[in-house]
Design a protein around this motif. Sequence first.
Motif, PDB file in Angstrom:
ATOM      1  N   LYS A 141      -3.098  50.487  16.320  1.00  0.00           N
ATOM      2  CA  LYS A 141      -3.808  49.413  15.623  1.00  0.00           C
ATOM      3  C   LYS A 141      -4.876  48.859  16.545  1.00  0.00           C
ATOM      4  O   LYS A 141      -4.598  48.580  17.710  1.00  0.00           O
ATOM      5  CB  LYS A 141      -2.832  48.314  15.196  1.00  0.00           C
ATOM      6  CG  LYS A 141      -3.415  47.463  14.089  1.00  0.00           C
ATOM      7  CD  LYS A 141      -2.493  46.345  13.685  1.00  0.00           C
ATOM      8  CE  LYS A 141      -3.232  45.443  12.705  1.00  0.00           C
ATOM      9  NZ  LYS A 141      -2.555  44.161  12.570  1.00  0.00           N
ATOM     10  N   ASP A 142      -6.066  48.732  16.017  1.00  0.00           N
ATOM     11  CA  ASP A 142      -7.188  48.194  16.791  1.00  0.00           C
ATOM     12  C   ASP A 142      -7.320  48.843  18.168  1.00  0.00           C
ATOM     13  O   ASP A 142      -7.563  48.158  19.161  1.00  0.00           O
ATOM     14  CB  ASP A 142      -7.026  46.668  16.959  1.00  0.00           C
ATOM     15  CG  ASP A 142      -7.028  45.972  15.613  1.00  0.00           C
ATOM     16  OD1 ASP A 142      -7.729  46.457  14.707  1.00  0.00           O
ATOM     17  OD2 ASP A 142      -6.314  44.956  15.456  1.00  0.00           O
ATOM     18  N   GLY A 143      -7.113  50.147  18.196  1.00  0.00           N
ATOM     19  CA  GLY A 143      -7.387  50.889  19.421  1.00  0.00           C
ATOM     20  C   GLY A 143      -6.292  50.890  20.466  1.00  0.00           C
ATOM     21  O   GLY A 143      -6.482  51.439  21.549  1.00  0.00           O
ATOM     22  N   VAL A 144      -5.150  50.240  20.144  1.00  0.00           N
ATOM     23  CA  VAL A 144      -4.025  50.291  21.089  1.00  0.00           C
ATOM     24  C   VAL A 144      -2.749  50.713  20.347  1.00  0.00           C
ATOM     25  O   VAL A 144      -2.674  50.635  19.125  1.00  0.00           O
ATOM     26  CB  VAL A 144      -3.768  48.928  21.789  1.00  0.00           C
ATOM     27  CG1 VAL A 144      -4.936  48.547  22.669  1.00  0.00           C
ATOM     28  CG2 VAL A 144      -3.487  47.850  20.771  1.00  0.00           C
ATOM     29  N   ILE A 145      -1.758  51.132  21.132  1.00  0.00           N
ATOM     30  CA  ILE A 145      -0.469  51.471  20.533  1.00  0.00           C
ATOM     31  C   ILE A 145       0.324  50.187  20.358  1.00  0.00           C
ATOM     32  O   ILE A 145       0.664  49.510  21.323  1.00  0.00           O
ATOM     33  CB  ILE A 145       0.285  52.497  21.401  1.00  0.00           C
ATOM     34  CG1 ILE A 145      -0.455  53.847  21.343  1.00  0.00           C
ATOM     35  CG2 ILE A 145       1.724  52.666  20.911  1.00  0.00           C
ATOM     36  CD1 ILE A 145       0.145  54.934  22.202  1.00  0.00           C
ATOM     37  N   MET A 146       0.602  49.840  19.089  1.00  0.00           N
ATOM     38  CA  MET A 146       1.302  48.595  18.759  1.00  0.00           C
ATOM     39  C   MET A 146       2.806  48.760  18.839  1.00  0.00           C
ATOM     40  O   MET A 146       3.531  47.816  19.130  1.00  0.00           O
ATOM     41  CB  MET A 146       0.979  48.181  17.324  1.00  0.00           C
ATOM     42  CG  MET A 146      -0.404  47.651  17.142  1.00  0.00           C
ATOM     43  SD  MET A 146      -0.615  46.128  18.047  1.00  0.00           S
ATOM     44  CE  MET A 146       0.219  44.995  16.953  1.00  0.00           C
ATOM     45  N   GLU A 147       3.259  49.980  18.485  1.00  0.00           N
ATOM     46  CA  GLU A 147       4.689  50.254  18.440  1.00  0.00           C
ATOM     47  C   GLU A 147       4.891  51.699  18.809  1.00  0.00           C
ATOM     48  O   GLU A 147       4.046  52.551  18.498  1.00  0.00           O
ATOM     49  CB  GLU A 147       5.198  50.081  17.000  1.00  0.00           C
ATOM     50  CG  GLU A 147       5.742  48.731  16.655  1.00  0.00           C
ATOM     51  CD  GLU A 147       6.304  48.760  15.242  1.00  0.00           C
ATOM     52  OE1 GLU A 147       7.454  49.195  15.084  1.00  0.00           O
ATOM     53  OE2 GLU A 147       5.574  48.382  14.314  1.00  0.00           O
ATOM     54  N   ASP A 148       6.023  51.977  19.439  1.00  0.00           N
ATOM     55  CA  ASP A 148       6.337  53.350  19.809  1.00  0.00           C
ATOM     56  C   ASP A 148       7.858  53.453  19.847  1.00  0.00           C
ATOM     57  O   ASP A 148       8.481  53.006  20.790  1.00  0.00           O
ATOM     58  CB  ASP A 148       5.717  53.661  21.179  1.00  0.00           C
ATOM     59  CG  ASP A 148       5.945  55.096  21.610  1.00  0.00           C
ATOM     60  OD1 ASP A 148       6.736  55.813  20.969  1.00  0.00           O
ATOM     61  OD2 ASP A 148       5.319  55.504  22.610  1.00  0.00           O
TER      62      ASP A 148
END
Length: 233
Positions: A214-221
């Motif tokens: 989301k928005d260029g970053v990993i929000m969840e993994d």
Amino acid sequence: MLKIQKLHKSYPIGDSSLHVLKGIDLFVEKGEMVAIMGSSGSGKSTLLNIIGMLDEADEGKYILDEVPIKNLTEKKAAVYRNKFLGFIFQSFNLINYKNALENVALPLYYQGLKRKKRQEIAKFHLQKVGLLDWATHLPSELSGGQKQRVAIARALASNPKLLLADEPTGALDTTTSYDIMAFLQQLNNEGKTILIVTHEKDIAAMCKRIVRLKDGVIMEDNFVKQVKATVDV
Ligand code: ADP
Ligand code: MG
């Protein structure tokens, strides 16, 4: 198998630029089956294309199977791509004037294999996807699901360490999508490492790990309990 650290990518637009990937960290071990999710425009394809060496990051580290992927010559990149990576796309990307067998055999031509050997390996993989009887058919004579199976056979022909799929079920109906996912699960169970970009929840749930952009970053993994792809008949 795959290590990505602080990866950044921007696209120039006129005088300014669009910062699409803003520091991605991603480690993937051999044998994983990972879904990369996110809304349209979140940078999923950009990330997959960098992983697939179709594009280069602006900043950050990318190590594939112990090999740092950076500033490679076009020729060297092509060799690694052919040796390490298999691609599957939403729109299959088959060559229209070549039959199923020829499509599967094509990557082997670039590996310099002799015609007879190419045909032999291509037949083996067509059989694996259940389409040996369709070897001489052109893509236009195949259904969507059959085309994607040919594309999977083509991706497997060079025995890649990593299979990359960008919305592989995006152009297929639900039954056919699950059928393709069942096949990818089978390949993963045989040990193949697979990364699948999708924006469909049910498809992501058929993987073993879900990464959300989301928005260029990993929000969840998260590692998840894998849903078995079953095809209702
Ligand atoms: P996704 O696959 O998640 O839909 P993409 O990675 O294709 O997203 O695109 C992310 C963003 O980057 C989008 O805003 C898209 O318009 C833009 N973009 C993608 N490729 C290019 C390009 N070659 N040049 C300029 N902008 C691009
Ligand atoms: Mg995309």
